[in-house]
Motif scaffolding. Structure first.
Motif, mmCIF file in Angstrom:
data_model
loop_
_atom_site.group_PDB
_atom_site.id
_atom_site.type_symbol
_atom_site.label_atom_id
_atom_site.label_comp_id
_atom_site.label_asym_id
_atom_site.label_seq_id
_atom_site.Cartn_x
_atom_site.Cartn_y
_atom_site.Cartn_z
ATOM 1 N N ASN A 2 49.229 32.268 46.661
ATOM 2 C CA ASN A 2 50.247 33.230 47.025
ATOM 3 C C ASN A 2 49.947 34.610 46.832
ATOM 4 O OD1 ASN A 2 51.217 33.953 44.620
ATOM 5 N ND2 ASN A 2 52.658 32.174 44.902
ATOM 6 N N PHE A 3 50.940 35.701 47.205
ATOM 7 C CA PHE A 3 50.822 36.958 47.217
ATOM 8 C C PHE A 3 50.887 37.540 45.828
ATOM 9 C CE2 PHE A 3 52.481 41.543 47.522
ATOM 10 C CZ PHE A 3 51.312 41.940 48.165
ATOM 11 N N ALA A 4 52.053 36.993 45.193
ATOM 12 C CA ALA A 4 52.261 37.447 43.701
ATOM 13 C C ALA A 4 51.026 37.162 42.951
ATOM 14 C CB ALA A 4 53.504 36.714 43.241
ATOM 15 N N ASN A 5 50.346 35.753 42.925
ATOM 16 C CA ASN A 5 49.085 35.535 42.292
ATOM 17 C C ASN A 5 47.981 36.435 42.372
ATOM 18 O OD1 ASN A 5 50.555 33.393 41.029
ATOM 19 N ND2 ASN A 5 49.689 31.907 42.270
ATOM 20 N N PHE A 6 47.810 36.882 43.809
ATOM 21 C CA PHE A 6 46.663 37.519 44.210
ATOM 22 C C PHE A 6 46.910 39.116 43.652
ATOM 23 C CE2 PHE A 6 45.173 41.022 47.077
ATOM 24 C CZ PHE A 6 43.973 40.714 47.125
ATOM 25 N N GLU A 7 48.305 39.556 43.645
ATOM 26 C CA GLU A 7 48.707 40.831 42.931
ATOM 27 C C GLU A 7 48.433 40.934 41.229
ATOM 28 O OE1 GLU A 7 49.608 44.015 44.156
ATOM 29 O OE2 GLU A 7 48.550 43.033 46.254
ATOM 30 N N ALA A 9 46.255 38.860 39.929
ATOM 31 C CA ALA A 9 44.735 38.882 39.768
ATOM 32 C C ALA A 9 44.262 40.354 39.884
ATOM 33 C CB ALA A 9 44.172 37.629 40.491
ATOM 34 N N LYS A 10 44.581 40.822 40.984
ATOM 35 C CA LYS A 10 44.046 42.303 41.189
ATOM 36 C C LYS A 10 44.450 42.997 40.135
ATOM 37 C CE LYS A 10 44.260 45.686 44.716
ATOM 38 N NZ LYS A 10 44.990 45.994 46.129
ATOM 39 N N MET A 11 45.636 42.963 39.609
ATOM 40 C CA MET A 11 45.872 43.960 38.470
ATOM 41 C C MET A 11 45.161 43.689 37.149
ATOM 42 S SD MET A 11 49.807 44.513 36.686
ATOM 43 C CE MET A 11 49.925 42.792 36.148
ATOM 44 N N ILE A 12 44.885 42.328 37.024
ATOM 45 C CA ILE A 12 44.012 41.958 35.762
ATOM 46 C C ILE A 12 42.719 42.554 35.767
ATOM 47 C CG2 ILE A 12 43.199 40.306 34.498
ATOM 48 C CD1 ILE A 12 45.772 38.544 34.981
ATOM 49 N N GLN A 13 42.180 42.227 37.128
ATOM 50 C CA GLN A 13 40.686 42.806 37.439
ATOM 51 C C GLN A 13 40.584 44.336 37.164
ATOM 52 O OE1 GLN A 13 39.639 42.139 41.292
ATOM 53 N NE2 GLN A 13 37.325 42.908 40.979
ATOM 54 N N GLU A 14 41.503 44.995 37.558
ATOM 55 C CA GLU A 14 41.423 46.788 37.574
ATOM 56 C C GLU A 14 41.617 46.787 35.940
ATOM 57 O OE1 GLU A 14 44.645 47.855 40.026
ATOM 58 O OE2 GLU A 14 43.689 47.577 41.775
ATOM 59 N N GLN A 15 42.542 45.971 35.141
ATOM 60 C CA GLN A 15 42.665 46.552 33.780
ATOM 61 C C GLN A 15 41.277 45.990 33.256
ATOM 62 O OE1 GLN A 15 46.007 43.956 32.633
ATOM 63 N NE2 GLN A 15 47.245 45.571 33.302
ATOM 64 N N ARG A 16 40.635 44.936 33.542
ATOM 65 C CA ARG A 16 39.261 44.720 32.920
ATOM 66 C C ARG A 16 38.349 45.817 33.157
ATOM 67 N NH1 ARG A 16 39.651 38.187 33.586
ATOM 68 N NH2 ARG A 16 41.139 37.894 31.688
ATOM 69 N N GLN A 17 38.380 46.207 34.415
ATOM 70 C CA GLN A 17 37.448 47.146 34.726
ATOM 71 C C GLN A 17 37.512 48.444 34.125
ATOM 72 O OE1 GLN A 17 37.948 47.449 39.099
ATOM 73 N NE2 GLN A 17 36.533 45.823 39.433
ATOM 74 N N GLN A 18 38.891 48.904 33.793
ATOM 75 C CA GLN A 18 39.119 50.135 32.999
ATOM 76 C C GLN A 18 38.842 49.844 31.504
ATOM 77 O OE1 GLN A 18 43.447 50.582 33.636
ATOM 78 N NE2 GLN A 18 43.221 51.612 35.455
ATOM 79 N N GLN A 19 38.888 48.520 31.058
ATOM 80 C CA GLN A 19 38.347 48.561 29.571
ATOM 81 C C GLN A 19 37.144 48.377 29.511
ATOM 82 O OE1 GLN A 19 40.358 44.469 28.878
ATOM 83 N NE2 GLN A 19 42.327 45.416 28.248
#
Length: 62
Positions: A2-7, A9-19
């Motif tokens: 669903n949309f909440a899970n996608f958002e 997952a997207k937020m976690i991916q962005e955080q990992r990229q920043q890290q």
């Protein structure tokens, strides 16, 4: 997914990229021959840890 899970997952991916970017920066500074490289690296690590703490507190508040 669903949309909440996608958002989430997207937020976690962005955080990992920043890290990962911060990690690469720290590694490059540690390998540097600049005399202040260790100080820069220590400050960078401290900022990363502080940022992670603030993110966790913000997420917990919502």
């Amino acid at each position: 997914m669903n949309f909440a899970n996608f958002e989430t997952a997207k937020m976690i991916q962005e955080q990992r990229q920043q890290q990962a970017a911060a990690y690469r920066l720290i590694r490059s500074l540690e390998k540097s021959s600049h005399p202040l490289a260790r100080i820069y690296a220590a400050i960078g690590r401290a900022l990363i840890i502080l940022g992670q703490i603030l993110i966790k507190r913000t997420q917990a508040a919502h």
